[in-house]
Design an enzyme around this catalytic site. Structure first.
Site, PDB file in Angstrom:
ATOM      1  N   LYS A   1       0.844  -1.206   0.000  1.00 39.70           N
ATOM      2  CA  LYS A   1       0.000   0.000   0.000  1.00 39.70           C
ATOM      3  C   LYS A   1       0.879   1.256   0.000  1.00 39.70           C
ATOM      4  O   LYS A   1       2.003   1.235   0.503  1.00 39.70           O
ATOM      5  CB  LYS A   1      -0.892   0.036   1.251  1.00 39.70           C
ATOM      6  CG  LYS A   1      -1.739  -1.208   1.426  1.00 39.70           C
ATOM      7  CD  LYS A   1      -3.006  -0.964   2.227  1.00 39.70           C
ATOM      8  CE  LYS A   1      -2.781  -0.811   3.686  1.00 39.70           C
ATOM      9  NZ  LYS A   1      -4.079  -0.854   4.448  1.00 39.70           N
TER      10      LYS A   1
ATOM     11  N   HIS B   1     -15.299  -4.592   6.859  1.00 39.43           N
ATOM     12  CA  HIS B   1     -14.878  -3.227   7.186  1.00 39.43           C
ATOM     13  C   HIS B   1     -15.775  -2.707   8.305  1.00 39.43           C
ATOM     14  O   HIS B   1     -16.986  -2.609   8.141  1.00 39.43           O
ATOM     15  CB  HIS B   1     -14.989  -2.340   5.935  1.00 39.43           C
ATOM     16  CG  HIS B   1     -14.639  -0.904   6.173  1.00 39.43           C
ATOM     17  ND1 HIS B   1     -13.556  -0.287   5.578  1.00 39.43           N
ATOM     18  CD2 HIS B   1     -15.221   0.043   6.945  1.00 39.43           C
ATOM     19  CE1 HIS B   1     -13.495   0.965   5.984  1.00 39.43           C
ATOM     20  NE2 HIS B   1     -14.500   1.200   6.808  1.00 39.43           N
TER      21      HIS B   1
ATOM     22  N   GLU C   1     -10.845   3.446  11.055  1.00 38.21           N
ATOM     23  CA  GLU C   1     -11.263   2.315  10.218  1.00 38.21           C
ATOM     24  C   GLU C   1     -10.478   1.050  10.567  1.00 38.21           C
ATOM     25  O   GLU C   1      -9.257   1.114  10.783  1.00 38.21           O
ATOM     26  CB  GLU C   1     -11.052   2.654   8.738  1.00 38.21           C
ATOM     27  CG  GLU C   1     -11.919   3.819   8.281  1.00 38.21           C
ATOM     28  CD  GLU C   1     -11.953   3.988   6.762  1.00 38.21           C
ATOM     29  OE1 GLU C   1     -12.984   4.440   6.259  1.00 38.21           O
ATOM     30  OE2 GLU C   1     -10.948   3.664   6.088  1.00 38.21           O
TER      31      GLU C   1
ATOM     32  N   GLU D   1      -6.815   2.924   9.155  1.00 36.20           N
ATOM     33  CA  GLU D   1      -6.444   4.338   9.080  1.00 36.20           C
ATOM     34  C   GLU D   1      -7.443   5.179   9.863  1.00 36.20           C
ATOM     35  O   GLU D   1      -8.506   4.701  10.245  1.00 36.20           O
ATOM     36  CB  GLU D   1      -6.390   4.812   7.621  1.00 36.20           C
ATOM     37  CG  GLU D   1      -7.735   4.761   6.926  1.00 36.20           C
ATOM     38  CD  GLU D   1      -7.727   5.469   5.568  1.00 36.20           C
ATOM     39  OE1 GLU D   1      -6.840   6.284   5.302  1.00 36.20           O
ATOM     40  OE2 GLU D   1      -8.656   5.207   4.782  1.00 36.20           O
TER      41      GLU D   1
ATOM     42  N   ARG E   1     -11.960  13.784   9.630  1.00 35.60           N
ATOM     43  CA  ARG E   1     -12.992  14.694   9.102  1.00 35.60           C
ATOM     44  C   ARG E   1     -14.359  14.048   9.270  1.00 35.60           C
ATOM     45  O   ARG E   1     -14.452  12.889   9.655  1.00 35.60           O
ATOM     46  CB  ARG E   1     -12.739  14.908   7.606  1.00 35.60           C
ATOM     47  CG  ARG E   1     -12.678  13.563   6.887  1.00 35.60           C
ATOM     48  CD  ARG E   1     -12.537  13.655   5.406  1.00 35.60           C
ATOM     49  NE  ARG E   1     -12.181  12.397   4.824  1.00 35.60           N
ATOM     50  CZ  ARG E   1     -12.973  11.368   4.600  1.00 35.60           C
ATOM     51  NH1 ARG E   1     -14.247  11.429   4.955  1.00 35.60           N
ATOM     52  NH2 ARG E   1     -12.532  10.259   4.055  1.00 35.60           N
TER      53      ARG E   1
HETATM   54  P1  ADP Z   1      -7.441   3.883   1.316  1.00 37.51           P
HETATM   55  O1  ADP Z   1      -6.985   4.968   2.251  1.00 37.51           O
HETATM   56  O2  ADP Z   1      -6.698   3.886   0.008  1.00 37.51           O
HETATM   57  O3  ADP Z   1      -8.939   3.811   1.174  1.00 37.51           O
HETATM   58  P2  ADP Z   1      -7.395   1.725   3.330  1.00 37.51           P
HETATM   59  O4  ADP Z   1      -6.158   1.323   4.043  1.00 37.51           O
HETATM   60  O5  ADP Z   1      -8.415   2.508   4.087  1.00 37.51           O
HETATM   61  O6  ADP Z   1      -6.966   2.517   1.998  1.00 37.51           O
HETATM   62  O7  ADP Z   1      -8.092   0.430   2.720  1.00 37.51           O
HETATM   63  C1  ADP Z   1      -9.181   0.513   1.836  1.00 37.51           C
HETATM   64  C2  ADP Z   1      -9.714  -0.879   1.552  1.00 37.51           C
HETATM   65  O8  ADP Z   1      -8.670  -1.703   0.964  1.00 37.51           O
HETATM   66  C3  ADP Z   1     -10.205  -1.649   2.766  1.00 37.51           C
HETATM   67  O9  ADP Z   1     -11.569  -1.333   3.118  1.00 37.51           O
HETATM   68  C4  ADP Z   1     -10.057  -3.058   2.266  1.00 37.51           C
HETATM   69  O10 ADP Z   1     -11.125  -3.367   1.366  1.00 37.51           O
HETATM   70  C5  ADP Z   1      -8.756  -3.041   1.462  1.00 37.51           C
HETATM   71  N1  ADP Z   1      -7.557  -3.339   2.315  1.00 37.51           N
HETATM   72  C6  ADP Z   1      -6.656  -2.452   2.813  1.00 37.51           C
HETATM   73  N2  ADP Z   1      -5.718  -3.070   3.571  1.00 37.51           N
HETATM   74  C7  ADP Z   1      -6.024  -4.392   3.564  1.00 37.51           C
HETATM   75  C8  ADP Z   1      -5.444  -5.584   4.183  1.00 37.51           C
HETATM   76  N3  ADP Z   1      -4.366  -5.513   4.950  1.00 37.51           N
HETATM   77  N4  ADP Z   1      -6.059  -6.754   3.944  1.00 37.51           N
HETATM   78  C9  ADP Z   1      -7.171  -6.848   3.170  1.00 37.51           C
HETATM   79  N5  ADP Z   1      -7.748  -5.794   2.554  1.00 37.51           N
HETATM   80  C10 ADP Z   1      -7.203  -4.561   2.746  1.00 37.51           C
END
Ligand code: ADP
Length: 452
Positions: free
Chosen positions: A165, A215, A279, A292, A296
């Site tokens: 990521k 989620h 989240e 994260e 806001r």
């Molecule tokens: P962004 O800030 O780009 O939205 P997030 O970290 O909030 O990224 O993750 C967004 C979505 O990506 C999550 O709701 C999930 O669907 C997927 N995701 C992120 N990290 C993981 C992980 N470690 N394992 C499985 N799915 C993930």
């Protein structure tokens, strides 16, 4: 001892558009605060602009720039003699440079301090800060990773699959799932280049990919010292990592109290002020992993308002005015169940935006129904902004009651002139796994029949 009196705002600038601008405007009115608003050319006839006490046009060739030009927005706040700016969500809501500029001008930003936004905007830093505060995180790297060999040896430790990521990430951009060591070289480069072009920052990190995840997110309010939580929302029904349906409550009282205490500790550890969402992913065993913090107001704050009875936007403004938290944790209770369907102007198969004029529209109301929208017959849905047209919510004594009411509400809704997601939502409300609460973040992919 001298205690500074909270400074009541006289006039607040809404630096946003659409349904959230209207949502904020209504609460400013409730509080006796004048509502000022900026707008671009496309929004000059929009409902929030027409209802505002004062409107300020910022014309730009690219319509998004009307809401993204930091200096122009700061100038608007100064010209209109606003005490504060409410950023809503999106646009400048998480822009630390914007918050800095307002701080320099002595204008209050309704949200956390610039350095808190900077810290939370970096997923590597935010993970480390929340881990230190006691929140559970998925196993992963605590530093950016750029070498495939380093990533592979880490993945050997934590086990495959893993996900790469972007540190500065948002909107699911760039994420790569890796199942074996030889995939790292390509996946790392791809995530880095996507991150570089989307965020201007190519730092990426690796964490355990949580299989079969749900989620779940927690709503928090803090005053810079103390934090309270308003419980959780379940938001696993997503397309391209963006939410379509949100609901709550979802957890047992015990789990809510446990994770709630952790998120409050996390918010207090960084001196958080304002509304925030923490989240998490929740795996099949029910274990939580911090993802994260969204610093806001969120699109789905409305779900929490229906089940707790508290106006979150009002509370965020009052805290920004310098008031201490007006509620204690014991004051927050949950009643019944709420569901929100995002009525986006998109085709319900491929989710391609469908801009155009609304020849007709009718939104439902009645017992247990709320609809937040800036749409009206004749409204020209622009193609250049987010496709969210309306948020339709129902409340019920329990989940079944809320689902039943949502079916009725969706059946009553009329939107003519653009494509929209009502047919998809209507099918979801009848789908067996949805009804049985058997839902993960792969729900839409695993139910292709719903796409018609
Ligand atoms: P962004 O800030 O780009 O939205 P997030 O970290 O909030 O990224 O993750 C967004 C979505 O990506 C999550 O709701 C999930 O669907 C997927 N995701 C992120 N990290 C993981 C992980 N470690 N394992 C499985 N799915 C993930």
């Amino acid at each position: 001892m001298f205690l500074p009196m909270p400074m009541a705002f006289k006039r607040v600038l809404i630096a946003n558009r659409g349904e959230i601008a209207l949502r904020i405007l209504r609460t400013l009115r409730d509080l006796g605060i004048e509502a000022a608003i900026i707008h671009g050319r496309e929004d000059r006839l929009s409902l929030p602009v027409r209802l505002a006490d004062v409107a300020y046009e910022i014309v730009r060739t690219n319509p998004l720039d009307s809401y993204l030009d930091i200096e122009a927005v700061v100038q608007a706040a100064k010209d209109l003699e606003c005490d504060a700016v409410h950023p809503g969500y999106g646009f400048l809501a998480e822009n630390a440079a914007f918050v800095h500029r307002l701080e320099e001008e002595g204008i209050t930003f309704i949200g956390p301090a610039a350095e808190v936004i900077t810290l939370l905007g970096d997923k590597i830093e935010a993970r480390a800060a929340m881990e230190a505060a006691g929140l559970p995180t998925a196993k992963g790297s605590s530093e950016p990773i750029s070498e495939a060999s380093v990533a592979a040896s880490l993945a050997d430790d934590i086990g495959y699959p893993v996900i790469i990521k972007a540190a500065a990430g948002g909107g699911g951009i760039g994420m790569q799932i890796v199942n074996a060591a030889d995939e790292f070289e390509g996946a790392l480069r791809l995530c880095q280049s996507r991150a570089k072009s989307a965020f201007g920052d190519d730092r990426v990190f690796v964490e355990k990919y949580i299989q079969g995840a749900q989620h779940v997110e927690f709503q928090v309010l803090a005053d810079g010292k103390k934090a309270i939580h308003f419980g959780e929302r379940f938001c696993s029904i997503q397309r391209r990592h963006q939410k379509l349906v949100e609901e709550g409550p979802w957890l047992t009282d015990e789990k809510r109290a446990e994770i709630g205490a952790l998120v409050c500790a996390g918010a207090e550890s960084v001196g958080y002020k304002g509304l925030a969402t923490f989240e998490f992913l929740r795996d099949a065993n029910g274990d939580f992993y911090f993802l994260e913090v969204n610093p806001r107001v969120q699109v789905e704050h409305t779900v929490t308002e229906l089940i707790t009875g508290h106006n979150l936007v009002e509370l965020g403004i009052r805290v920004a005015q310098g008031e201490a938290l007006p509620l204690a944790q014991e004051d927050i209770t949950w009643r019944g169940h709420a569901i929100q369907c995002r009525l986006n102007a998109e085709d319900p198969k491929q989710f391609i935006p469908s801009p155009g004029r609304l020849w007709d529209c009718h939104f439902p109301s009645g017992f247990g129904i709320r609809c937040d929208t800036h749409a009206h017959p004749g409204y020209e849905m622009p193609g250049c902004f987010d496709s969210l047209l309306a948020k339709l919510l129902t409340w019920g004594h329990d989940r079944e009651d809320a689902v039943r009411r949502m079916r009725t509400a969706l059946d009553e809704t009329v939107i003519t002139g653009v494509e929209h997601l009502i047919p998809l939502h209507r099918r979801i409300m009848d789908e067996e796994d949805f009804i049985a609460r058997d839902i993960t973040i792969r729900y839409i992919e695993e139910h292709p029949d719903l796409l018609g």
